[in-house]
Design a protein around this motif. Structure first.
Motif, PDB file in Angstrom:
ATOM      1  N   GLY A  15       0.826  -1.211   0.000  1.00  0.00           N
ATOM      2  CA  GLY A  15       0.000   0.000   0.000  1.00  0.00           C
ATOM      3  C   GLY A  15       0.857   1.257   0.000  1.00  0.00           C
ATOM      4  O   GLY A  15       1.995   1.226  -0.465  1.00  0.00           O
ATOM      5  N   TYR A  16       0.309   2.341   0.556  1.00  0.00           N
ATOM      6  CA  TYR A  16       1.027   3.616   0.620  1.00  0.00           C
ATOM      7  C   TYR A  16       1.252   3.993   2.071  1.00  0.00           C
ATOM      8  O   TYR A  16       0.413   3.691   2.929  1.00  0.00           O
ATOM      9  CB  TYR A  16       0.193   4.715  -0.036  1.00  0.00           C
ATOM     10  N   HIS A  17       2.345   4.688   2.334  1.00  0.00           N
ATOM     11  CA  HIS A  17       2.572   5.205   3.681  1.00  0.00           C
ATOM     12  C   HIS A  17       1.479   6.243   3.982  1.00  0.00           C
ATOM     13  O   HIS A  17       1.224   7.110   3.141  1.00  0.00           O
ATOM     14  CB  HIS A  17       3.961   5.839   3.780  1.00  0.00           C
ATOM     15  N   GLN A  28      -3.764   9.360  13.083  1.00  0.00           N
ATOM     16  CA  GLN A  28      -2.355   9.295  12.713  1.00  0.00           C
ATOM     17  C   GLN A  28      -1.598   8.448  13.735  1.00  0.00           C
ATOM     18  O   GLN A  28      -1.806   8.577  14.926  1.00  0.00           O
ATOM     19  CB  GLN A  28      -1.780  10.707  12.558  1.00  0.00           C
ATOM     20  N   GLY A  29      -0.794   7.533  13.277  1.00  0.00           N
ATOM     21  CA  GLY A  29      -0.101   6.602  14.161  1.00  0.00           C
ATOM     22  C   GLY A  29      -0.862   5.299  14.366  1.00  0.00           C
ATOM     23  O   GLY A  29      -0.333   4.344  14.921  1.00  0.00           O
ATOM     24  N   SER A  30      -2.111   5.260  13.902  1.00  0.00           N
ATOM     25  CA  SER A  30      -2.926   4.054  14.074  1.00  0.00           C
ATOM     26  C   SER A  30      -3.099   3.254  12.778  1.00  0.00           C
ATOM     27  O   SER A  30      -3.783   2.237  12.760  1.00  0.00           O
ATOM     28  CB  SER A  30      -4.314   4.429  14.600  1.00  0.00           C
ATOM     29  N   LEU A  31      -2.485   3.750  11.699  1.00  0.00           N
ATOM     30  CA  LEU A  31      -2.667   3.092  10.398  1.00  0.00           C
ATOM     31  C   LEU A  31      -1.383   2.415   9.929  1.00  0.00           C
ATOM     32  O   LEU A  31      -0.311   3.011   9.956  1.00  0.00           O
ATOM     33  CB  LEU A  31      -3.112   4.123   9.352  1.00  0.00           C
ATOM     34  N   GLU A  32      -1.522   1.173   9.502  1.00  0.00           N
ATOM     35  CA  GLU A  32      -0.367   0.459   8.944  1.00  0.00           C
ATOM     36  C   GLU A  32      -0.084   0.961   7.535  1.00  0.00           C
ATOM     37  O   GLU A  32       1.051   1.205   7.168  1.00  0.00           O
ATOM     38  CB  GLU A  32      -0.661  -1.038   8.936  1.00  0.00           C
ATOM     39  N   CYS A  33      -1.141   1.136   6.745  1.00  0.00           N
ATOM     40  CA  CYS A  33      -0.961   1.660   5.387  1.00  0.00           C
ATOM     41  C   CYS A  33      -2.288   2.116   4.799  1.00  0.00           C
ATOM     42  O   CYS A  33      -3.352   1.776   5.322  1.00  0.00           O
ATOM     43  CB  CYS A  33      -0.358   0.597   4.469  1.00  0.00           C
ATOM     44  N   VAL A  34      -2.191   2.927   3.749  1.00  0.00           N
ATOM     45  CA  VAL A  34      -3.365   3.230   2.922  1.00  0.00           C
ATOM     46  C   VAL A  34      -3.413   2.150   1.847  1.00  0.00           C
ATOM     47  O   VAL A  34      -2.530   2.066   1.008  1.00  0.00           O
ATOM     48  CB  VAL A  34      -3.255   4.633   2.287  1.00  0.00           C
ATOM     49  N   LEU A  35      -4.421   1.308   1.933  1.00  0.00           N
ATOM     50  CA  LEU A  35      -4.532   0.191   0.979  1.00  0.00           C
ATOM     51  C   LEU A  35      -5.134   0.682  -0.337  1.00  0.00           C
ATOM     52  O   LEU A  35      -4.632   0.351  -1.417  1.00  0.00           O
ATOM     53  CB  LEU A  35      -5.411  -0.893   1.601  1.00  0.00           C
ATOM     54  N   LEU A  36      -6.221   1.453  -0.235  1.00  0.00           N
ATOM     55  CA  LEU A  36      -6.910   1.962  -1.418  1.00  0.00           C
ATOM     56  C   LEU A  36      -7.246   3.436  -1.195  1.00  0.00           C
ATOM     57  O   LEU A  36      -8.131   3.753  -0.402  1.00  0.00           O
ATOM     58  CB  LEU A  36      -8.218   1.180  -1.647  1.00  0.00           C
ATOM     59  N   PRO A  37      -6.544   4.339  -1.885  1.00  0.00           N
ATOM     60  CA  PRO A  37      -6.884   5.757  -1.745  1.00  0.00           C
ATOM     61  C   PRO A  37      -8.333   6.021  -2.157  1.00  0.00           C
ATOM     62  O   PRO A  37      -8.867   5.336  -3.046  1.00  0.00           O
ATOM     63  CB  PRO A  37      -5.910   6.445  -2.702  1.00  0.00           C
ATOM     64  N   HIS A 203      -9.923   7.099   3.020  1.00  0.00           N
ATOM     65  CA  HIS A 203      -9.248   6.027   2.284  1.00  0.00           C
ATOM     66  C   HIS A 203      -9.468   4.692   2.980  1.00  0.00           C
ATOM     67  O   HIS A 203      -9.672   4.663   4.192  1.00  0.00           O
ATOM     68  CB  HIS A 203      -7.748   6.318   2.203  1.00  0.00           C
ATOM     69  N   VAL A 204      -9.404   3.608   2.225  1.00  0.00           N
ATOM     70  CA  VAL A 204      -9.471   2.293   2.854  1.00  0.00           C
ATOM     71  C   VAL A 204      -8.066   1.959   3.354  1.00  0.00           C
ATOM     72  O   VAL A 204      -7.120   1.911   2.566  1.00  0.00           O
ATOM     73  CB  VAL A 204      -9.974   1.207   1.874  1.00  0.00           C
ATOM     74  N   CYS A 205      -7.951   1.786   4.666  1.00  0.00           N
ATOM     75  CA  CYS A 205      -6.644   1.600   5.298  1.00  0.00           C
ATOM     76  C   CYS A 205      -6.606   0.313   6.104  1.00  0.00           C
ATOM     77  O   CYS A 205      -7.632  -0.214   6.514  1.00  0.00           O
ATOM     78  CB  CYS A 205      -6.344   2.754   6.245  1.00  0.00           C
TER      79      CYS A 205
END
Ligand code: 5GP
Length: 217
Positions: A15-17, A28-37, A203-205
């Protein structure tokens, strides 16, 4: 066979940072990645709407939104089907809408039986071409049960659109229309929640361990 099988996001996809996208400070700080913007999600939904409109043809549609997680997907999808209607030279497809709520999740674990809340009388579905609109299919259990229930009202047809389908071990259920097939990770955003948080994320994260702890009940 699904009409729209969905874009496959592989298991090793990073995914995306999250810092590359705007997200509420709270998360912020709770997401591993943005899977689908969010933009990709919306573009994919536009195409799903076209696939559905073409597949259903001239028949009226009774769109059944599974709340709460499905609400953004639902409104985006219906808006695009409506737009497709406006530009069509053929007769307009009539679209009716209704809403149900299911309860099955606490934290990130499925909790027993599927329970319909918020709508007891589904007899309005009788004779209709029902399009069930759901956010995520995981084990497929919820959708199989809901389909059995919907079909028991002698509908004319029953189809399922799901924004996401997870590649969960043992799930062989596939909806008729699918946005994305994603790895078996807990996802949030785009109205999909974790204990009522993250619905307001565009975003789907994928949520990280810190996020799971911070927003647990
Ligand atoms: P299933 O019965 O297919 O295992 O689970 C489907 C239900 O669980 C759906 O109603 C969906 O809202 C919820 N669900 C499944 N996976 C996720 C997920 O990753 N995140 C969230 N927020 N809900 C999920």
């Amino acid at each position: 066979e699904p009409v729209s099988p969905g874009i496959i996001i592989p298991d090793d996809y990073k995914g995306y940072h999250p810092d590359f996208f705007c997200t509420p400070k709270l998360y912020q700080g709770s997401l591993e990645c943005v899977l689908l913007p969010g933009g990709v999600v919306r573009d994919r939904i536009e195409k799903l709407a076209q696939d559905i409109a073409e597949d259903i043809g001239n028949e009226p549609i009774f769109a059944l939104c599974v709340l709460k997680g499905g609400y953004k997907f639902f409104t985006d999808l219906i808006d695009h089907i409506k737009k497709y209607n406006h530009y069509a030279t053929r007769n307009t497809i009539r679209i009716s809408v209704d809403f149900i709520r299911l309860k099955s999740y606490k934290d990130d674990a499925a909790a027993g039986q599927v329970q319909i809340i918020g709508k007891e009388d589904l007899s309005v579905l009788t004779g209709q071409n029902v399009l069930i609109v759901e956010d995520v299919i995981d084990t497929g259990r919820t959708m199989k049960e809901l389909l059995t229930l919907v079909k028991s009202y002698h509908v004319k047809s029953a189809k399922v659109a799901s924004l996401l389908v997870k590649r969960t071990k043992g799930n062989f259920y596939r909806p008729d229309y699918c946005g994305f097939e994603v790895p078996d990770k807990f996802v949030v955003g785009y109205a999909i929640d974790y204990n009522e948080y993250f619905r307001d994320l565009d975003h789907v994260c994928v949520i990280n361990e810190h996020g799971k702890k911070r927003f647990s009940t």
